[in-house]
Design an enzyme around this catalytic site. Sequence first.
Site, PDB file in Angstrom:
ATOM      1  N   ASN A 128      34.977  36.821  29.599  1.00 54.74           N
ATOM      2  CA  ASN A 128      36.099  36.258  30.355  1.00 54.74           C
ATOM      3  C   ASN A 128      36.066  34.737  30.218  1.00 54.74           C
ATOM      4  OD1 ASN A 128      38.011  35.461  32.218  1.00 54.74           O
ATOM      5  ND2 ASN A 128      36.778  36.008  34.021  1.00 54.74           N
ATOM      6  N   LYS A 170      38.176  32.633  31.269  1.00 54.83           N
ATOM      7  CA  LYS A 170      38.871  31.942  32.373  1.00 54.83           C
ATOM      8  C   LYS A 170      39.834  30.887  31.782  1.00 54.83           C
ATOM      9  CE  LYS A 170      34.826  32.829  35.139  1.00 54.83           C
ATOM     10  NZ  LYS A 170      34.213  32.666  36.436  1.00 54.83           N
ATOM     11  N   HIS A 196      40.103  39.980  39.479  1.00 57.35           N
ATOM     12  CA  HIS A 196      38.932  39.104  39.425  1.00 57.35           C
ATOM     13  C   HIS A 196      38.806  38.375  40.763  1.00 57.35           C
ATOM     14  CE1 HIS A 196      36.299  35.793  38.334  1.00 57.35           C
ATOM     15  NE2 HIS A 196      35.862  36.577  37.361  1.00 57.35           N
ATOM     16  N   GLU A 223      38.324  35.437  41.474  1.00 56.26           N
ATOM     17  CA  GLU A 223      39.070  34.166  41.560  1.00 56.26           C
ATOM     18  C   GLU A 223      40.551  34.426  41.868  1.00 56.26           C
ATOM     19  OE1 GLU A 223      37.590  32.683  37.834  1.00 56.26           O
ATOM     20  OE2 GLU A 223      35.606  32.601  38.750  1.00 56.26           O
ATOM     21  N   GLU A 274      31.309  42.914  40.235  1.00 55.73           N
ATOM     22  CA  GLU A 274      30.957  41.497  40.192  1.00 55.73           C
ATOM     23  C   GLU A 274      30.719  40.970  41.607  1.00 55.73           C
ATOM     24  OE1 GLU A 274      32.353  39.526  36.370  1.00 55.73           O
ATOM     25  OE2 GLU A 274      34.009  39.396  37.772  1.00 55.73           O
ATOM     26  N   GLY A 303      29.081  32.698  38.496  1.00 58.83           N
ATOM     27  CA  GLY A 303      28.967  31.269  38.221  1.00 58.83           C
ATOM     28  C   GLY A 303      27.869  30.567  39.009  1.00 58.83           C
ATOM     29  N   SER A 349      26.628  35.883  36.399  1.00 57.48           N
ATOM     30  CA  SER A 349      25.490  35.133  35.847  1.00 57.48           C
ATOM     31  C   SER A 349      24.699  35.931  34.808  1.00 57.48           C
ATOM     32  CB  SER A 349      24.582  34.635  36.976  1.00 57.48           C
ATOM     33  OG  SER A 349      25.301  33.725  37.799  1.00 57.48           O
TER      34      SER A 349
HETATM   35  C1  PEP Z   1      33.109  36.087  35.771  1.00 58.14           C
HETATM   36  O1  PEP Z   1      33.784  35.102  35.990  1.00 58.14           O
HETATM   37  O2  PEP Z   1      33.634  37.199  35.647  1.00 58.14           O
HETATM   38  C2  PEP Z   1      31.670  35.928  35.658  1.00 58.14           C
HETATM   39  C3  PEP Z   1      30.921  36.992  35.689  1.00 58.14           C
HETATM   40  O3  PEP Z   1      31.204  34.626  35.537  1.00 58.14           O
HETATM   41  P1  PEP Z   1      29.700  34.172  35.217  1.00 58.14           P
HETATM   42  O4  PEP Z   1      29.184  35.055  34.095  1.00 58.14           O
HETATM   43  O5  PEP Z   1      29.809  32.758  34.808  1.00 58.14           O
HETATM   44  O6  PEP Z   1      28.904  34.371  36.459  1.00 58.14           O
END
Ligand code: PEP
Length: 266
Positions: free
Chosen positions: A16, A18, A108, A110, A178, A184, A224
Amino acid sequence: MAVTATGARTPFIAGNWKMNLDHLQAIAFVQKLAWSLKDARFDFDEVEVAVFPPFTDLRSVQTLISADKLSLRFGAQDVSAHDSGAYTGEISGAFLAALECGYVIIGHSERRTLHLETDEQVGAKAVAALKHGITPVICVGETADDLAEHGPSAVPVAQLTTALENVAAGAEIVVAYEPVWAIGSGQAATPEQAEQVAAALREVVRTRLGEDAASATRVLYGGSVKASNIASFMRQPNVDGALVGGASLNVEEFSSICRFKSHVGT
Ligand code: PEP
């Protein structure tokens, strides 16, 4: 492609991006990723890999993948619940299908936090994606407060239960667990927590979409994920891949995550 001839689920590694990389940067990135995986003799039949660029990159990525006959898959980061009309700024599933998007990320954290998307809207978007032949990657996950108050499974299970309310039995979907606190933050969930929630989410798929869908649905872990921890997640029986954010923007790191089979025993 979700299930192999032997009935096993094909692992799925999804990047992803973003709101990163414009269409020129996207072309360079996909070329480098394809070279990196080719150099490593990566077998796309064993592990499916997809990138999720911003909308404005999709045509460039589609053209490159098609012209160079790359085995990489790609998708969008959101879709409208509507097909067409007065919805300024929204993108129809019909348009994504015309660009050969195989997947679309929906719900997601966000989008849920910044755009106040509800489980019902996530469900409507999943239905819209499926209507246009696009597999929705439905994201669910608990906040740190949810975790402290309800434990890890309750909120993701409730989110998925509502989101699948109007999805037809047997539909092909991908579920991404997630935890919001892990996205993040550099602090991933433990593999044991990912497995516990992935198993609970598979039960939701079983109840809502039936036995065949439950066996075929890929449940991803996201939050992460890096090359150094992917193997620990991929060892879990109900975790079938990863949704990768930050680490998907580094070609070598993402390529290494895709090649988790070479370090899964480490
Ligand atoms: C995400 O935004 O879906 C995500 C998992 O981000 P990160 O891997 O940076 O934690």
